[in-house]
Design a protein around this motif. Structure first.
Motif, mmCIF file in Angstrom:
data_model
loop_
_atom_site.group_PDB
_atom_site.id
_atom_site.type_symbol
_atom_site.label_atom_id
_atom_site.label_comp_id
_atom_site.label_asym_id
_atom_site.label_seq_id
_atom_site.Cartn_x
_atom_site.Cartn_y
_atom_site.Cartn_z
ATOM 1 N N ASN A 1 0.808 -1.227 0.000
ATOM 2 C CA ASN A 1 0.000 0.000 0.000
ATOM 3 C C ASN A 1 0.838 1.272 0.000
ATOM 4 O OD1 ASN A 1 -2.583 -1.054 -0.152
ATOM 5 N ND2 ASN A 1 -2.835 -1.205 2.063
ATOM 6 N N ALA A 2 2.127 1.163 -0.269
ATOM 7 C CA ALA A 2 2.990 2.348 -0.206
ATOM 8 C C ALA A 2 2.537 3.421 -1.190
ATOM 9 C CB ALA A 2 4.439 1.949 -0.483
ATOM 10 N N GLU A 3 2.077 3.014 -2.365
ATOM 11 C CA GLU A 3 1.692 3.989 -3.388
ATOM 12 C C GLU A 3 0.476 4.825 -2.961
ATOM 13 O OE1 GLU A 3 0.736 2.204 -7.107
ATOM 14 O OE2 GLU A 3 0.665 4.094 -8.200
ATOM 15 N N VAL A 4 -0.425 4.236 -2.206
ATOM 16 C CA VAL A 4 -1.642 4.953 -1.812
ATOM 17 C C VAL A 4 -1.570 5.467 -0.377
ATOM 18 C CG1 VAL A 4 -3.097 3.692 -3.440
ATOM 19 C CG2 VAL A 4 -2.780 2.785 -1.131
ATOM 20 N N GLN A 5 -0.408 5.389 0.263
ATOM 21 C CA GLN A 5 -0.309 5.857 1.647
ATOM 22 C C GLN A 5 -0.666 7.337 1.807
ATOM 23 O OE1 GLN A 5 3.042 4.475 3.894
ATOM 24 N NE2 GLN A 5 2.836 6.062 5.452
ATOM 25 N N PRO A 6 -0.347 8.237 0.845
ATOM 26 C CA PRO A 6 -0.793 9.626 1.020
ATOM 27 C C PRO A 6 -2.301 9.747 1.192
ATOM 28 C CG PRO A 6 0.839 9.499 -0.723
ATOM 29 C CD PRO A 6 0.517 8.084 -0.349
ATOM 30 N N TRP A 7 -3.070 8.944 0.476
ATOM 31 C CA TRP A 7 -4.534 9.008 0.597
ATOM 32 C C TRP A 7 -5.006 8.316 1.867
ATOM 33 C CZ3 TRP A 7 -1.862 9.114 -3.840
ATOM 34 C CH2 TRP A 7 -2.173 10.143 -4.728
ATOM 35 N N ILE A 8 -4.284 7.290 2.292
ATOM 36 C CA ILE A 8 -4.597 6.649 3.569
ATOM 37 C C ILE A 8 -4.418 7.650 4.709
ATOM 38 C CG2 ILE A 8 -3.810 4.891 5.205
ATOM 39 C CD1 ILE A 8 -3.194 3.094 2.792
ATOM 40 N N CYS A 9 -3.311 8.367 4.693
ATOM 41 C CA CYS A 9 -3.052 9.345 5.756
ATOM 42 C C CYS A 9 -4.027 10.517 5.674
ATOM 43 C CB CYS A 9 -1.611 9.841 5.658
ATOM 44 S SG CYS A 9 -0.370 8.552 5.990
ATOM 45 N N ALA A 10 -4.395 10.926 4.460
ATOM 46 C CA ALA A 10 -5.357 12.023 4.318
ATOM 47 C C ALA A 10 -6.688 11.657 4.954
ATOM 48 C CB ALA A 10 -5.551 12.350 2.836
ATOM 49 N N ALA A 11 -7.163 10.438 4.702
ATOM 50 C CA ALA A 11 -8.432 10.004 5.285
ATOM 51 C C ALA A 11 -8.325 9.857 6.801
ATOM 52 C CB ALA A 11 -8.866 8.681 4.655
ATOM 53 N N LEU A 12 -7.215 9.330 7.274
ATOM 54 C CA LEU A 12 -7.045 9.090 8.702
ATOM 55 C C LEU A 12 -6.994 10.388 9.500
ATOM 56 C CD1 LEU A 12 -6.458 6.943 10.920
ATOM 57 C CD2 LEU A 12 -4.038 7.318 10.461
ATOM 58 N N LEU A 13 -6.378 11.418 8.924
ATOM 59 C CA LEU A 13 -6.151 12.668 9.656
ATOM 60 C C LEU A 13 -7.192 13.734 9.380
ATOM 61 C CD1 LEU A 13 -2.281 12.875 9.190
ATOM 62 C CD2 LEU A 13 -3.526 12.101 11.201
ATOM 63 N N ARG A 14 -8.213 13.413 8.611
ATOM 64 C CA ARG A 14 -9.214 14.435 8.264
ATOM 65 C C ARG A 14 -9.826 15.109 9.501
ATOM 66 N NH1 ARG A 14 -11.731 11.751 4.663
ATOM 67 N NH2 ARG A 14 -10.546 12.668 2.947
ATOM 68 N N PRO A 15 -10.215 14.389 10.552
ATOM 69 C CA PRO A 15 -10.788 15.069 11.724
ATOM 70 C C PRO A 15 -9.822 16.017 12.416
ATOM 71 C CG PRO A 15 -11.340 12.735 11.761
ATOM 72 C CD PRO A 15 -10.318 12.911 10.685
ATOM 73 N N LEU A 16 -8.512 15.877 12.151
ATOM 74 C CA LEU A 16 -7.524 16.747 12.781
ATOM 75 C C LEU A 16 -7.048 17.842 11.836
ATOM 76 C CD1 LEU A 16 -5.360 14.123 14.706
ATOM 77 C CD2 LEU A 16 -7.287 15.457 15.524
ATOM 78 N N GLY A 17 -7.793 18.056 10.769
ATOM 79 C CA GLY A 17 -7.391 19.089 9.822
ATOM 80 C C GLY A 17 -6.201 18.705 8.970
ATOM 81 N N GLY A 18 -5.911 17.425 8.866
ATOM 82 C CA GLY A 18 -4.819 16.974 8.019
ATOM 83 C C GLY A 18 -3.463 17.012 8.680
ATOM 84 N N ARG A 19 -3.397 17.295 9.979
ATOM 85 C CA ARG A 19 -2.109 17.387 10.662
ATOM 86 C C ARG A 19 -2.005 16.348 11.772
ATOM 87 N NH1 ARG A 19 -1.000 23.903 11.466
ATOM 88 N NH2 ARG A 19 -1.123 24.481 9.240
#
Length: 453
Positions: free
Chosen positions: A215-233
């Motif tokens: 899943n390395a190629e899609v990790q940016p989108w994984i992290c984007a979804a995971l951190l959405r409630p924190l404003g992406g940070r």
């Protein structure tokens, strides 16, 4: 056999073949309160509104009395036995009052790449997965609940989502042709959407040492979804010199043990060894064990085993570092039998806000006083040392041949896994995985540990 029975049989088959599986958690059921704007199902006599420009399949389990309903552009109601809708006067339920219409929330809000929306099958107590591996990996079987309606966004389409198999609506898809026909059908279009593609047919992981998730190629989108409630940070780490394991979106506090392995290494046997023989002795820790790409592999093996020891308490106790060093000692003693060739450790620093940092925020007067006291103590120590050296005939040191080599120490770090949080609305660039700080590192090679002279 009913749908639930077929699902249970499928999960049993997965377990029998040692295949890992991921279960989709959220649903679009009518009676689930979190699917509605007021966080409750519509009252008797309420007006019900679905997003007009969306597609959705909704499972209805009970009977409901409503005053009117605005239906979506395309969709379906799946009625359970005894379920249905009846007409009622607006505001018939006095507990509802003159409330606004009940709005069904956006069914497109659920993303395949959101780690919070998946549950791993057979997860043991004390184990967790790094963020990229919480989403289905290429060797996983994927199961959608047979007793719920659902809708899944397949992502931005940067590459096909590839898994071993998909179980949905009582069918198991292991060939791309069959899955493509389902996704193009009315039932498939109601449940899967977006520019991304879903593909099946990968083999189960047959390597006893484990397989890289993929899943390395899609990790940016994984992290984007995971951190959405924190404003992406990412939240700030609770320790100094925090670490970021391979596949993790944010820094962790604890330690990372990296193992170079040989052909006889068995990752399941090793994971069980750690769970039963080591982890119970250390409180406040969680552990993740997986095969990951090796950084700067060169001519060496291109993969390694990553053991992540995460401190879960608010003020880390240092148990991760102690357990990491215990694992190094275990590799030194039993590495050959385990199929481990060598091991290296990185540790995070002390918790933020502990006693060692108490003087950093004092006044200038306190700092000057502390500096004067320290200077005086240093002068006394120097004088005492000079007197001792003057009276002694010699002062020498040596490393005993049978002593274990002292661990090499250099400044790095580890924080709290963000298990229930999610990133920015727009797909971000790849998250920074490098950590600018330097880590404490230890290295032991069991093949040469006994050969030191």
């Amino acid at each position: 056999m009913g749908a639930l029975g077929r699902a249970l049989l499928w999960l049993q088959l997965c377990a029998m073949t040692r295949a890992a599986y991921k279960l989709w958690v959220p649903n679009t059921n009518f009676e689930v309160t979190t699917n509605w704007s007021q966080n409750r199902t519509p009252c008797a006599g309420a007006a019900v509104v679905f997003p007009a420009d969306k597609m959705v399949s909704v499972l209805v389990r009970e009977g409901h009395s409503i005053s009117d309903m605005l239906l979506p552009r395309d969709g379906e109601f799946v009625l359970d036995s005894g379920a249905g809708f009846g007409a009622a006067d607006a505001g018939r339920d006095p507990d509802c009052g003159a409330a606004a219409p009940a709005l069904f929330l956006d069914p497109d809000r659920f993303s395949w790449h959101d780690p919070r929306l998946w549950r791993s099958g057979g997860a043991a107590r004390g184990l967790f997965s790094v963020d990229a591996e919480r989403v289905p990996c290429r060797h996983d079987d994927v199961v959608f609940p047979p007793d719920a309606s659902f809708r899944v966004g397949l992502g931005p389409g940067v590459g096909p989502v590839r898994v071993r198999s998909v179980w949905a609506l009582g069918q198991t898809f292991t060939r791309d042709e069959d899955l493509a026909a389902f996704l193009a059908s009315p039932a498939g279009r109601l449940r899967f959407h977006g520019p991304g593609a879903l593909s099946v047919g990968a083999e189960a992981c047959a390597d006893p040492s484990g397989c890289v998730c993929g899943n390395a190629e899609v990790q940016p989108w994984i992290c984007a979804a995971l951190l959405r409630p924190l404003g992406g940070r990412c939240p700030p780490a609770a320790c100094r010199d925090a670490l970021r394991p391979e596949g993790q979106c944010c820094d962790l506090c604890g330690a990372i043990v990296s193992l170079a392995h040989g052909p006889n290494f068995d990752i399941e046997r090793y994971r069980t060894r750690l769970l039963r023989g080591f982890l119970p002795q250390y409180q406040g820790l969680q552990m993740a064990v997986s095969k990951v790409p090796r950084q700067n592999a060169g001519a060496e093996a291109d993969t390694e085993i990553q053991v992540v020891l995460a401190e879960t308490g608010p003020d880390g106790t240092g148990g991760a570092g102690r357990l990491a060093r215990a694992l190094l000692a275990d590799v030194t003693e039993h590495g050959e039998g385990l199929g481990v060739l060598s091991a290296a450790v990185r540790e995070s620093g002390a918790p933020v806000g502990d006693g060692s940092a108490a003087g950093l925020e004092g006044s200038g007067m306190r700092a000057g006083l502390a500096g004067g006291v320290a200077a005086g103590l240093l002068l006394l120590l120097l004088l005492a040392g000079a007197l001792l050296l003057r009276g002694a005939r010699s002062f020498r040191w040596s490393r005993r041949d049978d002593a274990a080599p002292a661990p090499f120490v250099a400044p790095l770090g580890f924080s709290n896994p963000v298990f229930d949080v999610a990133g920015s609305v727009e797909p971000p660039s790849a998250p920074q995985v490098e950590n600018s700080s330097v880590s404490r590192s230890y290295f032991v090679n069991p093949l040469f540990a006994e050969a030191e002279a």
